[in-house]
Write an enzyme that holds these catalytic residues in place. Sequence first.
Site, PDB file in Angstrom:
ATOM      1  N   CYS A  47       0.820  -1.212   0.000  1.00  0.00           N
ATOM      2  CA  CYS A  47       0.000   0.000   0.000  1.00  0.00           C
ATOM      3  C   CYS A  47       0.853   1.261   0.000  1.00  0.00           C
ATOM      4  O   CYS A  47       0.357   2.347  -0.304  1.00  0.00           O
ATOM      5  CB  CYS A  47      -0.937   0.009   1.204  1.00  0.00           C
ATOM      6  SG  CYS A  47      -0.101   0.348   2.766  1.00  0.00           S
TER       7      CYS A  47
ATOM      8  N   GLN B 103       4.447 -10.064   3.204  1.00  0.00           N
ATOM      9  CA  GLN B 103       4.335  -9.564   1.839  1.00  0.00           C
ATOM     10  C   GLN B 103       5.596  -9.857   1.035  1.00  0.00           C
ATOM     11  O   GLN B 103       5.530 -10.148  -0.166  1.00  0.00           O
ATOM     12  CB  GLN B 103       4.038  -8.069   1.875  1.00  0.00           C
ATOM     13  CG  GLN B 103       2.658  -7.741   2.431  1.00  0.00           C
ATOM     14  CD  GLN B 103       2.474  -6.261   2.706  1.00  0.00           C
ATOM     15  OE1 GLN B 103       3.428  -5.557   3.043  1.00  0.00           O
ATOM     16  NE2 GLN B 103       1.254  -5.781   2.583  1.00  0.00           N
TER      17      GLN B 103
END
Length: 497
Positions: free
Chosen positions: A48, A139
């Site tokens: 993000c 991630q």
Amino acid sequence: MTTHLLSADHRLPGLDVVARLGAVAPGLGPDLLEAVPALRGVLVLSTCNRLALLIDADSWADTGCPAALHPDLPPADASRPAASDLAETITAFLAERAGLPPSRLLLTHLVGASARREMLAIAAGLSSMVVGEAQIVGQVRRAAETAAAEGTLSPELVRVVERASATARRVAHETELSGQGRSVVAVGVDQAAGHLPPLEDCRALIVGTGSYAGATVADLRARGLRDIAVYSASNRAEAFAAGHGLRAVPTGALSQAMSRADLVVTCRGTGGPILTTDVVAPVAADRLGSAGGSGRPLVILDLALIRDVDEAVGALPGVVHLDLARVRDAVPEAAAQQVTAARAIVEAEAADFERTLAGRAMDPLITALRAQVGRVVAEEAARLRPQAASRLALAVPAVDGRAGTGVNGVNSADAAAGACPHRHLAAEPGFETAGQTDGEPMVSLAQAERALHHLAARLLHQPTVMARRAGQEGHEEAYRQALELVWGLESAGENHD
């Protein structure tokens, strides 16, 4: 290996550009490998607040002079950019893919040890918008899994990811940096909670089933909020709701679901905004004006990198709109002592990793040394194998039970009797296999070869250990020269991939 790290994040060039890059991240690794032949591996990390490219490139690409170091390459190969052009080449590729002018796409570019150290810091959460966030290491691992599935994960990048994961585990276990639930989701919900009654008395609606949806559910439940519904424009709501124990909002019922919610969290991040002023304005007006309205503001938290909520929504009466930029501004300072401790772990792991890689730089030398000794062992093993005539002389039984020494290896008595030297002799009486002759124990050829290989391994152990140490301490060239002198290894100085 030559490692490059090119990244865009919340600091440079900013979240808007990161959002544009995130939209074109799928399939980026294979496309880059095809477009830039100098690359051997690419890992794409898209979150993000970041797009990072961890790249394994041909080592000559850093020199700016490939022909000098690699005479086997064409002197003018425009498809293979030198290192001075590598970042520009990739920047231009990304800019075109994202529809951005290259001048606006300012990427941070680190090379070699600096790139690897920064990757360790990223996995440990030290370079995140929320310092110490726990989600980033997962991630990184998922980015590596994607690269492996797409065929862009080189062995060199695997080593970097493995050390980055190990570093993140050390930071998590030895500091309290990630033990406080620090994350973009947690900071965003903290902000939203400041505009609402106690969360356990509120109702929430999650719009989208993206990467942050599950983390949002977990965070809300940890704060005591139990009434949670989920809506998805792509018909994924029912599956997501079933997996998380939520209520699924039917397609076409978004406005009704917003009307009964106090907090709306969007985390789609695909396409354009789903919550526009046309969608939100009637809901907000009904909450404020109708007798059945709650009178509470409608708090909308947009956690999507590509905005799910039109910016104009924030100007509507009765609406509190929070996006990633607001979340970034509200990120609390991490405890300085914990950050310092985490950075010390990263520095220690990075230094140890570089020593390990320096030791691996001696692999071609060790390979050449083992090959040399292996050839010697093979030659000695071949000498143990008797020639065909010798085998016949040793194997044909004589009349007295001993091997004969007649012409062509056939016992003279047997030859006179017409004995055939090519018959199957192992079954003949008096034939002796390896075991014992004249009271002396004998070994088989296989046993002798194993013994020789064991001897070779013992002889090579210390030179191998010292080669690794020489590489780690920066003495690899002196060690190569010494082995060339002592062993005559012509390949000791070659650079093998």
